[in-house]
Design a protein around this motif. Structure first.
Motif, short mmCIF file in Angstrom:
data_model
loop_
_atom_site.label_atom_id
_atom_site.label_comp_id
_atom_site.label_asym_id
_atom_site.label_seq_id
_atom_site.Cartn_x
_atom_site.Cartn_y
_atom_site.Cartn_z
N GLY A 10 0.82 -1.22 0.00
CA GLY A 10 0.00 0.00 0.00
C GLY A 10 0.85 1.26 0.00
N ALA A 11 1.91 1.27 0.81
CA ALA A 11 2.81 2.43 0.85
C ALA A 11 3.50 2.62 -0.49
CB ALA A 11 3.84 2.25 1.97
N LEU A 14 0.96 4.08 -2.99
CA LEU A 14 0.74 5.50 -2.71
C LEU A 14 1.94 6.33 -3.19
CD1 LEU A 14 -0.93 7.78 -1.41
CD2 LEU A 14 0.25 7.30 0.74
N SER A 16 3.89 5.64 -5.51
CA SER A 16 4.00 5.56 -6.98
C SER A 16 3.16 6.60 -7.71
CB SER A 16 3.60 4.16 -7.46
OG SER A 16 4.56 3.20 -7.13
N ILE A 17 2.19 7.20 -7.03
CA ILE A 17 1.35 8.21 -7.70
C ILE A 17 2.23 9.38 -8.12
CG2 ILE A 17 -0.56 9.83 -7.41
CD1 ILE A 17 -1.68 7.85 -5.28
N THR A 19 2.76 12.66 -8.63
CA THR A 19 2.16 13.96 -8.32
C THR A 19 2.52 15.03 -9.35
OG1 THR A 19 2.52 13.39 -5.99
CG2 THR A 19 1.83 15.64 -6.47
N LYS A 63 3.16 11.79 0.39
CA LYS A 63 3.23 10.37 0.03
C LYS A 63 4.16 9.60 0.97
CE LYS A 63 4.57 10.76 -4.26
NZ LYS A 63 4.86 10.48 -5.68
N PRO A 67 1.67 7.39 5.07
CA PRO A 67 1.66 5.98 5.45
C PRO A 67 2.41 5.69 6.75
CG PRO A 67 2.99 6.30 3.47
CD PRO A 67 2.30 7.59 3.77
N ALA A 88 7.29 3.58 0.46
CA ALA A 88 6.68 4.78 -0.14
C ALA A 88 7.71 5.54 -0.97
CB ALA A 88 6.10 5.68 0.95
N HIS A 92 7.87 6.30 -5.22
CA HIS A 92 8.09 7.57 -5.93
C HIS A 92 9.23 7.45 -6.94
CE1 HIS A 92 8.27 11.86 -6.72
NE2 HIS A 92 9.58 11.78 -6.54
N SER A 95 8.26 4.19 -9.82
CA SER A 95 6.80 4.12 -9.87
C SER A 95 6.31 3.04 -10.82
CB SER A 95 6.23 5.47 -10.32
OG SER A 95 4.84 5.37 -10.55
N THR A 108 9.71 13.11 -1.07
CA THR A 108 9.10 11.94 -0.44
C THR A 108 9.94 11.47 0.75
OG1 THR A 108 8.16 11.33 -2.58
CG2 THR A 108 8.15 9.64 -0.87
#
Length: 194
Positions: A10-11, A14, A16-17, A19, A63, A67, A88, A92, A95, A108
């Motif tokens: 999950g981290a 997140l 990987s989005i 921005t 990001k 988390p 996380a 970034h 990604s 990040t």
């Protein structure tokens, strides 16, 4: 699936989005084809403007921060928080949405360490501000701040997992700045203009 693996996945997702890429597209540009080609805050600042650069910085920072804060609030211990922060950060930089490419990870990483060791952030931030104020190179400040972060963590009472995660994050940030390092050596790196 193991809960720890779910946290890490999950981290990573997140993180990987992209921005900066998403914000750039809102303003009609693909930031990967502008300026340095990086999706981070500095390139957005230079190519789209101050507001979007700051929005990218905040988004990329969150990001890493969210988390780890959530893990802490739910009672996960520092060793697991460190792996979640590393995941996380890796999201970034590598990604899944950009074919395992991404930014250089400074913002990040900042978010991760604001959650894990805010006092260490103050030390690294002081180094960053001093170097940028003297030489006006964001990249130089980022590289040196990344290099000193494991040293700061080393001298504070933290878990071995946090020290390992910090060393990995630091090494990746420095490696991702290899083109900046080459330009700094050649004297062709762009200076920051406020």
């Amino acid at each position: 699936m193991n809960n720890n693996l779910l946290w890490i996945l999950g981290a990573y997702l997140l993180g990987s989005i992209p921005t900066g890429l998403l914000l750039g597209k809102l303003y009609g540009i693909d930031v990967r084809k502008e300026g340095s080609g990086n999706i981070g805050a500095t390139n957005l600042y230079r190519t789209v403007g101050r507001k979007v650069g700051i929005m990218t910085l905040v988004g990329d920072c969150l990001k890493g921060l969210l988390p780890v804060i959530l893990a802490w609030k739910l009672g996960l211990l520092e060793p697991m928080q460190a792996w979640i922060g590393l995941a996380a950060f890796c999201g970034h930089v590598f990604s899944v949405f950009l074919l395992f490419k991404g930014g250089k990870g400074v913002a990040t990483a900042l978010g991760v360490f604001l959650a894990l060791s805010p006092l260490a952030v103050l030390g690294a931030l002081a180094v960053f501000i001093l170097l940028v104020a003297i030489w006006r190179y964001i990249s130089l400040g980022s590289i040196v701040a990344a290099a000193v972060m494991p040293l700061i963590i080393w001298f504070r009472p933290h878990s071995i997992e946090l020290l390992i995660a910090t060393a990995l994050i630091s090494a990746i940030v420095i490696i991702k700045h290899h083109t900046n390092i080459n330009r700094l050596i050649a004297g062709t790196e762009s200076k920051f203009k406020a």
